[in-house]
Scaffold this motif. Structure first.
Motif, short mmCIF file in Angstrom:
data_model
loop_
_atom_site.label_atom_id
_atom_site.label_comp_id
_atom_site.label_asym_id
_atom_site.label_seq_id
_atom_site.Cartn_x
_atom_site.Cartn_y
_atom_site.Cartn_z
N HIS A 160 -28.02 -30.30 53.73
CA HIS A 160 -28.06 -30.66 52.32
C HIS A 160 -27.30 -29.77 51.41
O HIS A 160 -27.07 -28.69 51.74
CB HIS A 160 -29.46 -31.03 51.90
N THR A 161 -27.07 -30.28 50.23
CA THR A 161 -26.49 -29.28 48.97
C THR A 161 -27.00 -29.88 47.73
O THR A 161 -27.50 -30.88 47.67
CB THR A 161 -24.94 -29.44 49.22
N GLN A 162 -27.07 -28.75 46.67
CA GLN A 162 -27.18 -29.22 45.45
C GLN A 162 -26.28 -28.70 44.51
O GLN A 162 -25.71 -27.65 44.73
CB GLN A 162 -28.49 -28.68 44.86
N TYR A 163 -25.92 -29.30 43.30
CA TYR A 163 -24.76 -29.22 42.63
C TYR A 163 -25.01 -29.46 40.99
O TYR A 163 -25.62 -30.67 40.86
CB TYR A 163 -23.54 -30.05 43.00
N ASN A 164 -24.95 -28.47 40.29
CA ASN A 164 -25.11 -28.65 38.79
C ASN A 164 -23.61 -29.05 38.27
O ASN A 164 -23.03 -28.38 37.93
CB ASN A 164 -25.40 -27.18 38.12
N PRO A 165 -23.73 -30.36 37.67
CA PRO A 165 -22.53 -31.05 36.94
C PRO A 165 -22.37 -30.77 35.44
O PRO A 165 -21.39 -31.29 35.02
CB PRO A 165 -22.61 -32.55 37.30
N ASP A 166 -23.18 -29.95 35.00
CA ASP A 166 -23.15 -29.86 33.61
C ASP A 166 -23.01 -28.18 33.23
O ASP A 166 -22.93 -27.45 33.96
CB ASP A 166 -24.60 -30.20 33.16
N CYS A 167 -22.76 -27.94 31.88
CA CYS A 167 -22.43 -26.71 31.21
C CYS A 167 -23.74 -25.89 30.84
O CYS A 167 -23.45 -24.80 30.54
CB CYS A 167 -21.44 -27.07 30.19
N GLU A 168 -24.73 -26.54 31.32
CA GLU A 168 -26.14 -25.73 30.97
C GLU A 168 -26.65 -25.40 32.27
O GLU A 168 -26.63 -26.02 33.44
CB GLU A 168 -27.07 -26.37 30.18
N PRO A 169 -27.46 -24.05 32.44
CA PRO A 169 -28.05 -23.89 33.83
C PRO A 169 -29.13 -25.02 34.12
O PRO A 169 -29.68 -25.48 33.42
CB PRO A 169 -28.83 -22.59 33.38
N ALA A 170 -29.27 -24.95 35.26
CA ALA A 170 -30.36 -25.92 36.06
C ALA A 170 -31.39 -25.18 36.78
O ALA A 170 -30.85 -24.10 37.56
CB ALA A 170 -29.72 -27.18 36.92
N CYS A 229 -15.71 -30.06 36.75
CA CYS A 229 -16.84 -29.25 35.91
C CYS A 229 -16.46 -28.12 35.16
O CYS A 229 -16.60 -27.57 34.27
CB CYS A 229 -18.09 -29.00 36.57
N LEU A 230 -15.50 -27.22 35.88
CA LEU A 230 -15.02 -26.00 35.51
C LEU A 230 -14.17 -26.42 34.22
O LEU A 230 -14.06 -25.52 32.96
CB LEU A 230 -14.03 -25.37 36.66
N THR A 231 -13.43 -27.28 34.21
CA THR A 231 -12.57 -27.57 33.06
C THR A 231 -13.30 -28.19 31.84
O THR A 231 -13.15 -27.70 30.97
CB THR A 231 -11.60 -28.78 33.42
N LYS A 232 -14.11 -28.92 32.20
CA LYS A 232 -15.15 -29.52 31.08
C LYS A 232 -15.97 -28.47 30.52
O LYS A 232 -16.06 -28.24 28.99
CB LYS A 232 -16.16 -30.68 31.83
N CYS A 233 -16.42 -27.37 31.26
CA CYS A 233 -17.25 -26.35 30.70
C CYS A 233 -16.43 -25.16 30.19
O CYS A 233 -16.90 -24.28 29.63
CB CYS A 233 -18.12 -25.87 31.59
N GLY A 234 -14.96 -25.11 30.41
CA GLY A 234 -14.29 -24.14 30.02
C GLY A 234 -14.19 -22.97 30.83
O GLY A 234 -14.14 -21.71 30.50
N LEU A 235 -14.54 -23.16 32.04
CA LEU A 235 -14.77 -21.95 33.14
C LEU A 235 -13.27 -21.73 33.81
O LEU A 235 -12.84 -22.69 34.22
CB LEU A 235 -15.93 -22.03 33.91
N LYS A 236 -13.04 -20.44 34.25
CA LYS A 236 -11.88 -20.22 34.90
C LYS A 236 -12.12 -20.14 36.32
O LYS A 236 -13.33 -19.73 36.61
CB LYS A 236 -11.36 -18.96 34.49
#
Length: 238
Positions: A160-170, A229-236
């Motif tokens: 199993h795995t978990q992924y945060n698709p948003d720009c805020e921490p979870a 997600c990286l693109t949406k959140c402006g992360l390199k």
């Protein structure tokens, strides 16, 4: 017979005193850990005597993980780092997953997991054992989307795995019905075997000279991922 009885009595006495029996290769004695003493205690009352301070019953999940991944961290309480768990049959973990962070594919070899999201949003995927298929006969992947105060189970041994698709921490809390649940990251385990086995497993789809490159590219337990997600959140990318 009498000699054997004396030996057994001596071993029991050593266990009760918290001292290990002499090594057959020498006469060095090793002090038992607090966890081992608690496991050997004759009664529950004896366990409490080994934990005399109220602080012995407090585990602080605010502590930092020694080697966190790039996209977050998981702090786990088990019977080794929190001996008060001995006798409870349970453990717990708290995860902080950064924007676009992923807890990579893993298994718990000795425990199921109940994962509760406390803030933010997580997408989870779980692959059960062989023979669990969908309506089309393909291997079933159970995918969930969890918000605050929502929970999903991961079964013992399931990938199993978990992924945060948003720009805020979870953040999440995981309850595990084992004092020693353990964890194994699937990718690291697969690529730890010999090159010949890897090549055979993947049907020669990975060239031999590239195997070490793939090994080196496997991220730590929680890793930044998913390009959208990286693109949406402006992360390199890193």
């Amino acid at each position: 017979m009498r000699a054997n009885a004396i030996l057994v009595t001596s071993l029991l006495s050593l266990a009760a005193s918290g001292t290990a029996a002499p090594s057959p290769r020498g006469d060095k004695r090793t002090e038992l850990s607090l966890t081992a003493k608690l496991q050997l205690a004759d009664t529950t009352a004896d366990r409490f005597a080994l934990l005399p301070e109220n602080d012995d019953f407090v585990f602080d999940f605010n502590q930092a993980q020694p080697e966190p991944g790039q996209g977050g961290e998981i702090v786990a309480a088990n019977r080794k780092n929190f001996p008060a768990l001995v006798g409870t049959g349970a453990g717990m973990a708290v995860g902080r997953v950064g924007p676009c962070g992923m807890n990579t594919l893993h298994v718990h070899p000795r425990s199921a997991e109940l994962q509760l999201v406390t803030s933010g949003r997580l997408i989870t995927e779980m692959v059960p054992e062989n023979g669990v298929n969908d309506a089309e006969g393909n291997r079933r992947v159970i995918r969930t989307e969890l918000g605050p105060n929502m929970m999903t189970p991961f079964y013992i041994g399931s990938v199993h795995t978990q992924y945060n698709p948003d720009c805020e921490p979870a953040t999440f809390v995981a309850a595990l019905p084992s004092e020693d649940f353990g964890a194994g990251q699937v990718a690291q385990e697969v690529f730890a075997v010999s090159d010949n086995v890897i090549a055979a497993t993947f049907g020669q789809s990975i060239a031999g000279e590239d195997i070490d490159k793939v090994r080196g590219a496997i991220p730590a337990s929680i890793a930044l991922g998913v390009e959208e997600c990286l693109t949406k959140c402006g992360l390199k990318k890193r």
